[in-house]
Scaffold this motif. Structure first.
Motif, PDB file in Angstrom:
ATOM      1  N   LEU A  45       0.829  -1.209   0.000  1.00 52.64           N
ATOM      2  CA  LEU A  45       0.000   0.000   0.000  1.00 52.64           C
ATOM      3  C   LEU A  45       0.866   1.263   0.000  1.00 52.64           C
ATOM      4  N   ILE A  46       1.944   1.232   0.786  1.00 53.50           N
ATOM      5  CA  ILE A  46       2.858   2.370   0.827  1.00 53.50           C
ATOM      6  C   ILE A  46       3.502   2.574  -0.551  1.00 53.50           C
ATOM      7  N   TYR A  47       3.868   1.483  -1.208  1.00 52.28           N
ATOM      8  CA  TYR A  47       4.481   1.590  -2.534  1.00 52.28           C
ATOM      9  C   TYR A  47       3.495   2.203  -3.538  1.00 52.28           C
ATOM     10  N   LEU A  91       3.462   5.790  -2.933  1.00 50.74           N
ATOM     11  CA  LEU A  91       4.679   6.417  -3.463  1.00 50.74           C
ATOM     12  C   LEU A  91       4.590   6.589  -4.979  1.00 50.74           C
ATOM     13  N   LEU A  92       3.996   5.618  -5.673  1.00 53.28           N
ATOM     14  CA  LEU A  92       3.821   5.722  -7.122  1.00 53.28           C
ATOM     15  C   LEU A  92       2.944   6.916  -7.491  1.00 53.28           C
ATOM     16  N   LEU A  93       1.969   7.231  -6.637  1.00 52.18           N
ATOM     17  CA  LEU A  93       1.093   8.370  -6.887  1.00 52.18           C
ATOM     18  C   LEU A  93       1.759   9.698  -6.520  1.00 52.18           C
ATOM     19  N   THR A  94       2.929   9.608  -5.860  1.00 54.16           N
ATOM     20  CA  THR A  94       3.632  10.821  -5.434  1.00 54.16           C
ATOM     21  C   THR A  94       4.686  11.246  -6.444  1.00 54.16           C
ATOM     22  N   ASN A 137      11.440   5.535  -5.265  1.00 63.60           N
ATOM     23  CA  ASN A 137      10.339   4.848  -4.573  1.00 63.60           C
ATOM     24  C   ASN A 137      10.818   3.577  -3.883  1.00 63.60           C
ATOM     25  N   ILE A 138      11.699   2.822  -4.572  1.00 62.51           N
ATOM     26  CA  ILE A 138      12.241   1.609  -3.955  1.00 62.51           C
ATOM     27  C   ILE A 138      13.104   1.956  -2.751  1.00 62.51           C
ATOM     28  N   PHE A 139      13.893   3.012  -2.875  1.00 67.29           N
ATOM     29  CA  PHE A 139      14.722   3.468  -1.754  1.00 67.29           C
ATOM     30  C   PHE A 139      13.849   3.792  -0.537  1.00 67.29           C
ATOM     31  N   VAL A 173      -4.840   3.196   3.659  1.00 67.76           N
ATOM     32  CA  VAL A 173      -5.931   2.978   2.707  1.00 67.76           C
ATOM     33  C   VAL A 173      -6.688   4.283   2.470  1.00 67.76           C
ATOM     34  N   ASN A 174      -6.968   5.020   3.531  1.00 60.29           N
ATOM     35  CA  ASN A 174      -7.672   6.296   3.387  1.00 60.29           C
ATOM     36  C   ASN A 174      -6.839   7.308   2.600  1.00 60.29           C
ATOM     37  N   ALA A 175      -5.514   7.257   2.764  1.00 59.76           N
ATOM     38  CA  ALA A 175      -4.642   8.130   1.983  1.00 59.76           C
ATOM     39  C   ALA A 175      -4.737   7.792   0.488  1.00 59.76           C
ATOM     40  N   LEU A 176      -4.822   6.504   0.172  1.00 60.15           N
ATOM     41  CA  LEU A 176      -4.992   6.085  -1.218  1.00 60.15           C
ATOM     42  C   LEU A 176      -6.357   6.510  -1.765  1.00 60.15           C
ATOM     43  N   ILE A 177      -7.381   6.366  -0.930  1.00 59.39           N
ATOM     44  CA  ILE A 177      -8.735   6.789  -1.335  1.00 59.39           C
ATOM     45  C   ILE A 177      -8.748   8.283  -1.652  1.00 59.39           C
TER      46      ILE A 177
END
Length: 573
Positions: free
Chosen positions: A109-111, A114-117, A124-126, A161-165
């Motif tokens: 979920l964090i990854y 990061l992709l959306l950032t 992102n991998i770092f 999850v809410n951050a992704l939403i």
């Protein structure tokens, strides 16, 4: 040629992506090698009670929903019961693996976040590696070697999850309902989950895609759903007698409150109080300055990370109010290993925000940032160097294997202080906790859902050489210092059983001793895995054995995984 280059880049990226995955593989091996299949601490109550009720066909919503301390762990209880139902037993090591798999899901979920950032794969991998390294910190190894970990992870996952939403381009009304659903799950997993309601409100307040009237409508709906959820949560709520009331925080000075709060925020390295205060101050100042400097032109992708960082700060405020009154100079709750998994999000958000802001600046400044992060990482590794962690993992395994042996032998010999290792509460609750552990374990063993369960008969395996009693020496108080070494077929013994044979030729257990002392001589003979096969203890043998004679004492290596006794060679063998 172009396709070959693309294929090469794709392969390199896959190899890099294996680095964070490797961290989880290592932890699975750690759980397999050092985890002990025995409940400890609050597991005897939650989900011990729920699992016992399930196998007795007495499970009800009231039992699943039951208050424990300040929490209603409805969701984790369901997970524990379902897992036990699938396995047809209560397997604590399986719960450890479930907790680790859930942490891996959080990493995914964090990854995605990061992709959306930003679009830089290697950055992102770092950042993902940093996140996994902090979440699965060597300092917090004991948190991952308990079955009861997932209840703390769920609220953190719900916030992610809410951050992704928040970043998704979907109906705004649906977003509010999804936020609320996640917050309910968090609230009914752990008491700290209620903080996700406050933090998730930020996503609505800073949603620039809706006008003010819509925003006020959604805020009202969100608060209404929070109120309904909390009414059910606090219905028949009872203030735990073993916990202090939050109002007692007013007795403390501003300096005490500030020091505790900063130590909590900086506890990412483990138990270093002064250093934790310093790190907490650095984190807080950095976060505050970045927020002030970017508040006017903050972008949506940065709102997410500021919110995630503020989650750790909010937990720090709540923890200071509720736990400072329970702390003292020798034992500060701010340094508890349990909290480290919640502290990851402040330093992670700082790294994401700083790297994002530096994206268009000169390369020298950017490289300097990576150098600083490298120094911090090296310092962190130094504080958790492998030899220290390996020793602590071994001690953990020996400690709880010994306690597991004691509880399994309770029908033959009850050693209270050894059993209480599994439920280390303070003195006033000693007898009630001891009775709870023993009664629940007997019930679980009778139901055959905790294996191998209580020792019912003495299974002695006589073939082979399993260890020695090296010496028995009487001291001036009449106690005997008895020492030796003990092993099993593939590892050191879980405990050493001292016994004698009575006139009826029955084996009578007189004491249970722990294992784990260094024996280089045995290591040279049998291999490195038996290096800690030494044992010793002071025992009042004269009062425990009628007509005591040194030649009467017998000792056995105990295998707690199979409930088998392996006889050791005595002094006169």
């Amino acid at each position: 040629m172009r396709n070959t280059i693309k294929s090469s880049i794709f392969k390199k990226r896959n190899l890099v992506f294996l680095l964070p995955l490797t961290i989880y593989v290592i932890w699975i091996l750690i759980i397999d090698l050092y985890g002990v299949n025995i409940p400890i601490l609050d597991q005897w109550k939650v989900g011990g009670e729920q699992i016992e009720s399930f196998f007795n066909n007495q499970l009800s919503f009231a039992v699943l929903y039951k208050q424990h301390n300040e929490s209603r762990k409805l969701i984790p209880n369901l997970i524990f019961v379902i897992l036990a139902g699938i396995l047809k037993e209560w397997n604590v090591k399986a719960e450890m693996i479930i907790g680790l798999l859930f942490a891996f899901l959080m990493s995914v979920l964090i990854y995605l976040l990061l992709l959306l950032t930003n679009k830089s794969f290697y950055r992102n991998i770092f950042l993902l590696i940093i996140y996994d390294f902090l979440l699965l910190s060597p300092s917090s190894f004991s948190r991952w070697l308990r079955g009861i970990t997932i209840h703390r992870l769920i609220p953190d996952a719900c916030l992610i999850v809410n951050a992704l939403i928040f970043r998704l381009n979907i109906n705004q009304n649906l977003k509010v309902w999804l936020y609320s659903f996640s917050c309910v799950i968090a609230q009914y997993s752990f008491s700290g989950g209620i903080v996700t309601w406050t933090i998730s409100l930020i996503f609505i307040i800073f949603n620039n895609r809706i006008n003010l009237n819509e925003k006020l409508k959604y805020i009202g709906l969100f608060i209404l759903l929070f109120t309904i959820s909390s009414i059910f949560y606090f219905k028949n709520y009872v203030q735990p007698s073993n916990l202090t009331k939050p109002i007692e925080i007013v007795k403390y000075s501003l300096q005490d409150i500030t020091s505790y709060f900063l130590a909590f925020l900086g506890n990412i390295l483990g138990d270093f109080y002064e250093l934790d205060i310093f790190l907490g101050l650095i984190f807080l100042i950095s976060f505050t300055l970045l927020l002030i400097l970017n508040l006017k032109f903050i972008k949506e992708e940065m709102i997410v990370w500021f919110t995630i960082g503020f989650y750790t700060i909010a937990l720090g405020i709540v923890n200071t109010i509720t736990r400072l009154p329970m702390s003292n100079n020798e034992n500060s709750h701010a340094l508890r290993v349990d909290y480290i998994i919640h502290l990851v999000y402040l330093p992670l958000s700082l790294m994401v925000i700083i790297l994002y802001l530096l994206e268009n600046n000169n390369q020298k400044f950017k490289n300097l940032t990576f150098y600083l992060l490298g120094i911090i990482t090296a310092f962190y590794i130094n504080k958790n160097y492998p030899t220290k962690i390996l020793n602590e993992l071994q001690e953990w395994n020996y400690h709880y294997s010994y306690a597991k042996s004691c509880i399994q032998l309770v029908n033959i010999y009850q050693k209270d202080d050894c059993i209480m290792v599994l439920f280390p509460f303070v003195e006033p609750t000693y007898s009630s906790s001891l009775n709870l552990v023993i009664t629940r374990f007997k019930n679980l063993s009778q139901l055959n859902i905790f294996r191998p369960g209580i020792v019912k008969d003495l299974k002695i395996y006589n073939q082979g050489e399993w260890g020695y009693i090296d010496s028995i020496q009487e001291d001036q108080n009449g106690f005997f210092n008895i020492r030796g070494w003990a092993k099993l077929q593939t590892r050191v013994a879980d405990a050493v059983i001292l016994a004698y044979t009575n006139e009826s030729n029955a084996l009578i257990v007189v004491d249970i001793l722990s294992i784990g002392q260094v024996r280089q001589d045995i290591s040279r003979l049998y291999g490195l895995k038996y290096q800690n096969s030494g044992w010793s203890g002071y025992v009042d043998l004269k009062s425990k054995i009628p007509n005591f004679n040194k030649s009467n004492i017998q000792a056995y290596s105990f295998d707690a995984k199979q409930n088998i006794f392996y006889p050791l060679k005595s002094l006169h063998s």
